[in-house]
Design a protein around this motif. Structure first.
Motif, short mmCIF file in Angstrom:
data_model
loop_
_atom_site.label_atom_id
_atom_site.label_comp_id
_atom_site.label_asym_id
_atom_site.label_seq_id
_atom_site.Cartn_x
_atom_site.Cartn_y
_atom_site.Cartn_z
N LYS A 68 -8.83 5.97 -19.20
CA LYS A 68 -8.37 5.71 -17.89
C LYS A 68 -8.90 6.95 -17.07
O LYS A 68 -8.69 8.19 -17.41
CB LYS A 68 -7.01 5.45 -17.72
CG LYS A 68 -6.33 5.44 -16.61
CD LYS A 68 -5.03 5.08 -16.33
CE LYS A 68 -4.52 5.12 -14.85
NZ LYS A 68 -3.22 4.76 -14.74
N VAL A 69 -9.97 6.71 -15.97
CA VAL A 69 -10.54 7.80 -15.18
C VAL A 69 -9.90 7.55 -13.80
O VAL A 69 -10.00 8.63 -12.93
CB VAL A 69 -11.99 7.73 -15.18
CG1 VAL A 69 -12.45 6.55 -14.34
CG2 VAL A 69 -12.75 8.93 -14.62
N ALA A 70 -9.32 6.60 -13.54
CA ALA A 70 -8.89 6.54 -11.97
C ALA A 70 -7.62 5.30 -11.91
O ALA A 70 -7.40 4.49 -12.99
CB ALA A 70 -9.77 6.00 -11.21
N GLY A 71 -7.06 5.70 -11.01
CA GLY A 71 -5.74 4.63 -10.87
C GLY A 71 -5.54 4.24 -9.07
O GLY A 71 -6.27 5.08 -8.35
N ILE A 72 -5.29 3.25 -8.81
CA ILE A 72 -4.89 2.58 -7.43
C ILE A 72 -3.55 2.38 -7.15
O ILE A 72 -3.05 1.39 -8.13
CB ILE A 72 -5.83 1.37 -7.10
CG1 ILE A 72 -7.40 1.88 -7.42
CG2 ILE A 72 -5.67 0.89 -5.98
CD1 ILE A 72 -8.36 0.48 -7.53
N LEU A 73 -2.87 2.66 -6.07
CA LEU A 73 -1.56 2.29 -5.86
C LEU A 73 -1.57 1.76 -4.22
O LEU A 73 -1.98 2.59 -3.61
CB LEU A 73 -0.63 3.50 -6.04
CG LEU A 73 0.75 3.34 -5.70
CD1 LEU A 73 1.43 2.20 -6.64
CD2 LEU A 73 1.49 4.53 -5.69
N LEU A 74 -1.11 0.61 -4.29
CA LEU A 74 -1.01 0.22 -2.71
C LEU A 74 0.50 0.31 -2.23
O LEU A 74 1.40 -0.15 -2.96
CB LEU A 74 -1.42 -1.38 -2.47
CG LEU A 74 -3.01 -1.53 -1.92
CD1 LEU A 74 -3.68 -0.97 -3.18
CD2 LEU A 74 -3.31 -3.05 -2.04
#
Length: 255
Positions: free
Chosen positions: A116-122
């Protein structure tokens, strides 16, 4: 700061030295922003992930949020997570080079060589069925990955761009790639609808057609990851049949 010549027209950019959370700041500023705005922090002290988890943010990584005012329902707004995932994938490929394996993990993670290199949160603000502001937060481990011992059991091992590829890239440089990519994919969604976004997302999806485990707050499902439906929900084929799961944490079955 001088913007990249590819920076999308009409999109503002604010860079802050230190903030609790770029998503929180974006929603605090929403009423005062005249148009779409990227908010990036040099240091983020209280970043958030899905389900209220802490997002650990070592120095030199990207912490940025795009604040937009979408039209349509909350379900329509949720589709921007797939736009963000495609933009993130595009920026990571440009950064990491052709030898790197870049994939998207449903619902909101970027993977580099399996880690895991990145995450997204809306996160959104609004009244009733109307979303008045949408904060699209993106965190990328550019320089360093968090300590794996700080993560919950079963979490995908974290990696960084520098650690996996040897490429040193600053948050400013990455945002110069990410913002134009997001604008291009956003234009596709708003012109053609979700269908081409869904197809592009599936072409970049990790473990498509393979066994996964989907965990919600109450249940655990084991099955084959068949794709996503027209709402972005996970399609899982289990021994009990085909199921559609709108929200869950996905765990891979390692060999």
């Amino acid at each position: 700061m001088t913007e990249s010549p590819d920076w999308p027209a009409g999109v503002a950019r604010h860079v802050l030295p230190r903030i609790d959370s770029t998503n929180a700041e974006a929603l605090r500023l929403a009423a005062t922003l005249s148009g779409p705005t990227w908010i990036m922090a040099r240091e983020q002290t209280a970043g958030r992930g899905r389900r209220g988890r802490a997002w650990r943010d070592p120095q030199g990584n990207l912490a940025a949020t795009l604040l937009i005012r979408p039209t349509g329902s909350p379900a329509d707004a949720s589709l921007y997570s797939f736009v963000a995932a495609l933009a993130l994938h595009e920026a990571l490929v440009a950064t990491c080079g052709p030898a790197a394996r870049v994939q998207i993990k449903w619902p909101n993670d970027g993977l580099l060589n399996g880690g895991k290199v990145a995450g997204i949160l809306l996160e959104s603000a609004g009244q009733g069925a109307r979303v008045t502001a949408l904060a699209i937060g993106i965190g990328v481990n550019l320089a360093a990955a968090p300590d794996p011992t700080t993560l919950e059991p079963g979490a995908t091992p974290p990696v960084s761009v520098l650690g996996e590829t040897g490429h040193a890239v600053t948050a400013d440089q990455f945002l110069d790639l990410l913002a134009p990519a997001f604008a291009r994919w956003q234009a596709q969604l708003e012109t053609w609808g979700f269908a081409p976004i869904r197809s592009a997302w599936l072409a970049r999806a990790a473990r498509l057609g393979q066994p996964v485990t989907a965990r919600t707050g109450r249940d655990t499902r084991h099955g084959t990851f068949e794709g996503i439906d027209d709402s972005g929900a996970l399609i899982l084929t289990t021994p009990a049949g085909r199921e559609t799961i709108p929200a869950a944490d996905i765990h891979f079955h390692e060999a």
